[in-house]
Design an enzyme around this catalytic site. Structure first.
Site, PDB file in Angstrom:
ATOM      1  N   GLY A  19      -1.623 -13.127  -6.641  1.00 12.73           N
ATOM      2  CA  GLY A  19      -2.648 -12.211  -6.168  1.00 12.73           C
ATOM      3  C   GLY A  19      -2.361 -10.795  -6.616  1.00 12.73           C
ATOM      4  N   GLY A  22      -4.333  -3.156  -4.310  1.00 16.05           N
ATOM      5  CA  GLY A  22      -4.534  -1.826  -4.869  1.00 16.05           C
ATOM      6  C   GLY A  22      -3.262  -1.206  -5.412  1.00 16.05           C
ATOM      7  CG  MET A  23       1.162   0.267  -4.300  1.00 18.62           C
ATOM      8  SD  MET A  23       1.890   0.984  -2.798  1.00 18.62           S
ATOM      9  CE  MET A  23       2.654  -0.444  -2.045  1.00 18.62           C
ATOM     10  CB  VAL A  26       1.813 -11.021  -5.071  1.00 18.31           C
ATOM     11  CG1 VAL A  26       2.787 -12.005  -4.433  1.00 18.31           C
ATOM     12  CG2 VAL A  26       1.663  -9.780  -4.185  1.00 18.31           C
ATOM     13  CE  LYS A  41       2.648  -5.052  -2.717  1.00 14.97           C
ATOM     14  NZ  LYS A  41       2.270  -4.696  -1.315  1.00 14.97           N
ATOM     15  CG  ASP A 136      -3.982  -2.763   5.765  1.00 16.33           C
ATOM     16  OD1 ASP A 136      -5.097  -2.759   6.331  1.00 16.33           O
ATOM     17  OD2 ASP A 136      -3.831  -3.084   4.571  1.00 16.33           O
TER      18      ASP A 136
END
Length: 445
Positions: A19, A22-23, A26, A41, A136
Site C-alpha cells: 500500500g 501520503g507520506m 509499505v 514502511k 489519526d
C-alpha cells in the site's frame, strides 16, 4: 516487482508492495540473512528531500519501537535506503484492516464491536501513558490480525502524525524538529475532533473522540456524519452537529448504556468526554459484563429506517476513510426501567434469562403509548375496592348524623325565631359534620 526495489543495498529485499499513503509506501520485505518475512514502511521518493517529513518518519519509528504492547504493531529496525530515504521495519501480520473488513461486512454485532474497540482502547492507553496522541484513529489504521491459533488481535497502525506531549515518558521519542504549525488541522476529516478542527491544543481526548466515531460506525453500519460529502462540511459537522443516538440508526438492538457511552465519547467539549482510554474501556467492559450476566436487560428497538438508510447509501456514498455507572444511564436518550415519565419510550424489555441460556428470552415490544396512570409494584396487591367504599359510606353517615343532631339542638334552643338564627344553626351543623368526617375517616382506614 515492476518498479525497482527501494531496499536494494540494505539487508532487506522487497517482495511486493502492500500500500501507499501520503507520506510513505509499505512493502512486504524479506530479511536476506534469516529469510524472515516482515513489513517495511519507506518515505516516498518525492519527499526524500523534505527534512520535516523525514523527521516525522523518525518519530513514528521511535514511538512504535518504544510501545511494546499487544495491541500496537511492533517495530524491529530503523535504517535508510541507498538513496537516503528513512524506513522502518515492523512485524508481518496476517489479516486485514478493520476498514477492509467493515466494507465487506457492514455493521458488526454488538459484542464483536465492543471487543474490537476495547482492544483499540487498550493500545491507546499504552500510547497515552507514554505521552503520545495518535491523532489519526480510523478504521483503516486498525489491523485485525489472525494468529496461528485462530485468535483475532487488534493492532494500532500508523503513528505518522502522532503528537508527542510535553509531559511525555522518558522512553518516548523527542518531538519533531519542525512541529506542526499553529492552526493546522492534522488527521482525517471524517475522524478529527472539534479541537483539531479549531487548531487548538489537543491531548489524548482527541483519540477518545475518534474511537467513539469508530464504535458508532461499527454498531450502526454508518457514521453519524455520513450524509456529509465535502471535507469542509465534515469540519462543520464536528463543530456544530450533535450526533443522534446510535440506536436511532442501527439495524440491531443496542443497550441503552452503549448509546450513552458513545454519545459521551462524542461530546464537543473534551472535558465532557471520558477522560482516559481506560475510563472509556471500563464503561464498555461494564456493558459486556451485563450482557453476559444471567439477568434481565433493557435494549433499544432496531430502527425501522436503519436498513433503508444503509441500502440507500448506495455506491456513491463514500465508505469511511481508506460500565457503566448511573451517570451514563442518565445520559441515555431513552428512559431506563423505573424512570418517571408520562409516555413510554421506544424500548424492548427483556425478561430474566433462564439459567444457562446464552441469550435472554424474546423481548416484549413496547410501542410509544401513554403509561397506565396507576401502577402496582411487583409483589404488591391492589387495596380492596369494596372495603374502601364501605369506609366512605360510614364516614358520610357519621358526618350526616352529627349535622342532624346539631341542627335539632339548635332549633330547640332558639325556636327558629329569625333567619339569622337559622343561618347560624345551619353553619354550625355543616361545620360539625366536616369535623366529624376528618376525625372518623382516619380511624376507618
Amino acid at each position: 516487482m515492476a518498479e525497482p526495489d527501494p531496499f536494494r543495498g540494505t539487508q532487506y529485499r522487497a517482495t511486493r508492495q502492500l500500500g501507499a499513503g501520503g507520506m510513505g509506501e509499505v512493502y512486504e520485505v524479506e530479511h536476506e540473512v534469516v529469510g524472515r518475512l516482515m513489513v517495511a514502511k519507506v518515505l516516498r521518493l518525492e519527499l526524500a528531500n523534505d527534512a520535516g517529513i523525514a523527521d516525522r518518519m523518525r518519530v513514528e519509528a521511535q514511538a512504535l519501537g518504544a510501545l511494546s504492547h499487544r495491541n500496537i504493531v511492533s517495530v524491529t529496525d530503523f535504517a535508510r535506503t541507498a538513496d537516503g530515504r528513512p524506513f522502518y521495519v515492523m512485524e508481518h501480520l496476517e489479516g486485514c484492516t478493520l476498514g477492509e473488513d467493515y466494507r465487506k461486512r457492514g455493521a458488526y454485532p454488538v459484542d464483536e464491536a465492543l471487543d474490537v474497540v476495547r482492544q483499540i482502547l487498550a493500545g491507546l492507553a499504552a500510547a497515552h501513558q507514554l505521552g503520545l496522541v495518535h491523532r489519526d484513529i480510523k478504521l483503516d489504521n486498525v489491523f485485525l490480525q489472525q494468529t496461528s491459533t485462530g485468535e483475532r488481535v487488534v493492532k494500532l497502525l500508523d503513528f505518522g502524525v502522532a503528537k508527542v506531549m510535553a509531559d511525555r515518558d522518558a522512553r518516548a521519542p523527542a518531538p519533531p524538529t519542525l512541529p506542526t504549525a499553529d492552526g493546522a488541522i492534522v488527521g482525517t476529516p471524517r475522524y478529527v475532533s472539534p479541537e483539531q478542527v479549531l487548531g487548538k491544543k489537543i491531548d489524548h481526548r482527541a483519540d477518545i473522540y475518534a474511537t467513539g466515531l469508530v464504535l458508532f460506525t461499527l454498531v450502526c453500519g454508518r457514521g453519524p456524519f455520513d450524509h456529509v460529502r465535502h471535507q469542509d462540511d465534515f469540519f462543520v459537522a464536528h463543530l456544530g452537529d450533535d450526533p443522534g443516538a446510535p440506536s436511532d440508526l442501527a439495524n440491531q438492538s443496542l443497550p441503552h448504556e452503549l448509546d450513552a457511552a458513545i454519545l459521551r465519547a462524542l461530546r464537543k467539549n473534551p472535558a465532557d468526554r471520558f477522560q482516559s482510554a481506560a475510563e472509556f474501556s471500563a464503561a464498555l467492559t461494564a456493558i459486556v459484563s451485563r450482557r453476559s450476566a444471567n439477568i434481565g436487560w433493557l435494549e433499544t428497538t432496531p430502527s425501522a429506517n436503519a436498513q433503508h438508510a444503509v441500502a440507500a447509501r448506495g455506491p456513491e456514498q463514500p465508505a469511511p476513510d481508506a460500565g457503566v455507572d448511573s451517570s451514563l444511564a442518565k445520559e441515555s436518550t431513552t428512559a431506563p426501567l423505573g424512570a418517571q415519565a408520562s409516555t413510554a419510550t421506544r424500548t424492548e424489555v427483556l425478561g430474566p434469562a433462564e439459567a444457562g441460556a446464552a441469550e435472554p428470552a424474546l423481548p416484549t415490544h413496547t410501542a410509544s403509548a401513554a403509561l397506565e396512570p396507576r401502577q402496582v409494584p411487583a409483589g404488591a396487591t391492589e387495596p380492596p375496592r369494596a372495603a374502601s367504599s364501605g369506609a366512605a359510606r360510614l364516614t358520610y353517615l357519621g358526618a350526616g348524623g352529627v349535622a342532624i343532631v346539631v341542627s335539632a339542638l339548635g332549633l330547640w334552643a332558639t325556636d327558629g325565631s329569625s333567619l339569622p338564627v337559622l343561618a347560624v344553626v345551619v353553619l354550625a351543623a355543616v361545620a360539625s359534620g366536616a369535623v366529624t368526617a376528618r376525625i372518623v375517616q382516619p380511624l376507618l382506614r
